[in-house]
Design an enzyme around this catalytic site. Structure first.
Site, PDB file in Angstrom:
ATOM      1  CB  CYS A  33     -34.117  11.624  29.923  1.00 43.68           C
ATOM      2  SG  CYS A  33     -32.770  11.894  31.078  1.00 43.68           S
TER       3      CYS A  33
ATOM      4  CB  CYS B 147     -36.083  22.806  17.822  1.00 46.39           C
ATOM      5  SG  CYS B 147     -37.370  23.377  18.954  1.00 46.39           S
TER       6      CYS B 147
ATOM      7  CD  GLN C 212     -40.819  13.881  33.433  1.00 48.57           C
ATOM      8  OE1 GLN C 212     -40.354  14.405  32.432  1.00 48.57           O
ATOM      9  NE2 GLN C 212     -40.299  12.789  33.960  1.00 48.57           N
TER      10      GLN C 212
ATOM     11  CB  CYS D 289     -39.982  29.748  22.272  1.00 47.57           C
ATOM     12  SG  CYS D 289     -39.371  28.062  22.134  1.00 47.57           S
TER      13      CYS D 289
ATOM     14  CG  ASP E 234     -34.725  13.710  44.591  1.00 50.96           C
ATOM     15  OD1 ASP E 234     -35.213  13.314  43.517  1.00 50.96           O
ATOM     16  OD2 ASP E 234     -33.905  14.637  44.660  1.00 50.96           O
TER      17      ASP E 234
END
Length: 460
Positions: free
Chosen positions: A417, A87, A292, A168, A342
């Site tokens: 993203c 993070c 996701q 976490c 894909d």
């Protein structure tokens, strides 16, 4: 000559006012015109910084002292936050994180485009109500500490030093518990842990994935070789200590690579897949299937895609980079026809199964690259009205951009993203498409990452 005198030196301390947040979450300031990145600093703060790394175009520094702290500074709740690097923004209040993420998008547009940004519709970032414990998948490297104890976690920032992370706070609690338990079982059974330096040992990574809505759990043990000592006892103990685990898989990755997964997977126990639900849709997820990572925000993001697509029931929709068909199936009720592609064969098999399970008969999926399949469909007389693209961090490659210009869908919904590659792609597409709006979405609270949904309309 004056500019040379102003050059920083490693170890030098100097005052710095932080102007912005960089794309990796670091504070950005300017010392005598030199760009300085300071890990853990917040825009508006005045700090005493110490130069740690001097590069030709910028310098890196650490905080020695905060002279004037930001009102948005927060105490990070994670005990290994400053070591881990997983993070980057826990030291900033969540409200402010959302503000800064929109600014990261604006910075990318300033750097990579010639747009008049004040005239653009860049909307406030859509955040989470509870921005913790949101990740449904953890991939923790396995190693040993100096005392020889088995540990599992992430590498410290810019190092190869593994940090043990038993809890976490961005992972789902079930993931944390499963990783801790499997780690203890591996230690008790004395299954050799892989040592990257010596290229010896067996277990490399523990991967866990949890279905938020179903509660189902999958454990994948990544090994350096197919032979897994004490395999049967390992399976028995996982079943006994983690009864919620529905699927146990071994994946073999013998290569010296930063990639987590290898090509071969072996089904050890339970089912091959776990199930997850998003809205009214349910999905089967195999070990290597992309899905996701934040299911709560995924629903919000896909609803934004639906808004941007604004389908009427007459449109032919292409779902490029379709994965297991999540976005296309989300739009299926408003589309005349859905087609997706894909490059991962297993994803296409899953997409076909997902479409069949939901009774979506007007969806078709193919294995391959969009830039190869779209021209083929075009030659057959099939062109899309709406194209949804959800590329990896590298963005749309040149070949696909050229293909899009040839097949000319009336509308593009770009799910990004990576603001930098998004900006570069928008600069190119803006010659042919009008950028209606950009909607940032916070899929990864406490990190510097930001997703965007962009609506583009073909210029007539």
């Amino acid at each position: 000559m004056k500019q040379q005198e102003a050059k920083l030196e490693t170890g030098q301390t100097f005052p710095l006012t932080i102007k912005r947040l960089g794309i990796n979450g670091e504070g950005v300031g300017y010392f005598k015109r030199q760009v300085v990145f300071v890990h853990g600093a917040i825009p508006g703060e005045e700090v005493i910084a110490e130069a740690t790394n001097i590069l030709p175009k910028f310098a890196e520094a650490k905080i020695k002292k905060i002279r004037k702290p930001s009102e948005h500074r927060a105490e990070p709740p994670c005990p290994v936050y400053y070591e881990c690097g997983g993070c980057q923004l826990q030291h900033i209040t969540y409200e402010r994180q959302l503000h800064e993420k929109r600014d990261i998008v604006i910075q990318a547009l300033e750097r990579h485009t010639r747009f008049t940004i004040p005239g653009m519709d860049i909307r406030p970032t859509i955040g989470m109500d509870h921005p913790w414990h949101y990740r449904n998948k953890s991939q923790f490297q396995v190693g040993t500490n100096p005392n020889g104890q088995v540990i599992a976690g992430l590498y410290a920032l810019n190092t190869h030093r593994l940090i043990d992370i038993p809890e976490c706070i961005v992972q789902h609690p079930k993931s944390n518990r499963a990783t801790r338990t499997v780690k203890k079982i591996i230690a008790k059974l004395q299954i050799p842990v892989y040592n990257e330096r010596k290229k010896k040992g067996v277990v490399r990574t523990i991967v866990t994935r949890v279905g938020f809505e179903t509660g189902e759990l999958q454990v994948v043990i990544i090994t350096a070789a197919e032979a897994l000592p004490h395999k049967e006892e390992l399976i028995t103990q996982i079943k006994k200590q983690l009864p919620e685990v529905k699927s146990v898989i071994q994946n073999i990755n013998s290569k010296n690579t930063s990639l987590i997964f290898g090509e071969k997977s072996i089904h050890l126990a339970g089912e091959n897949v776990i199930r997850e639900t998003l809205g009214d849709m349910s999905y089967e997820l195999s070990a290597r299937t992309f899905f996701q990572l934040n299911p709560v925000q995924t629903v919000k993001m896909y609803d934004e895609v639906k808004k941007a697509a604004s389908l009427t029931g007459k449109e032919r929709v292409v779902d490029a980079y379709c994965g297991v068909g999540t976005i296309g199936l989300w739009l299926a009720d408003g589309a005349k026809e859905i087609r997706g592609m894909d490059i991962i064969k297993e994803s296409i098999l899953d997409a076909k199964k997902n479409a069949a399970r939901h009774g979506v008969k007007h969806a078709q999926y193919e294995v391959g690259k969009a830039e190869d399949i779209l021209p083929k469909w075009s030659k057959e007389g099939w062109n899309s009205d709406v194209m949804v693209v959800d590329p990896p961090r590298s963005g749309l490659d040149d070949k696909l951009l050229q293909t899009i210009i040839k097949v000319k869908p009336k509308k593009i919904v770009y799910v990004s993203c990576n603001p930098s590659t998004l900006a570069k792609n928008l600069e190119f597409l803006s010659k042919f498409y009008k950028i209606e709006y950009i909607q940032p979405v916070d899929m990864f609270p406490q990190t510097a990452q930001v997703e965007c949904v962009v609506q583009l309309l073909l210029k007539m």
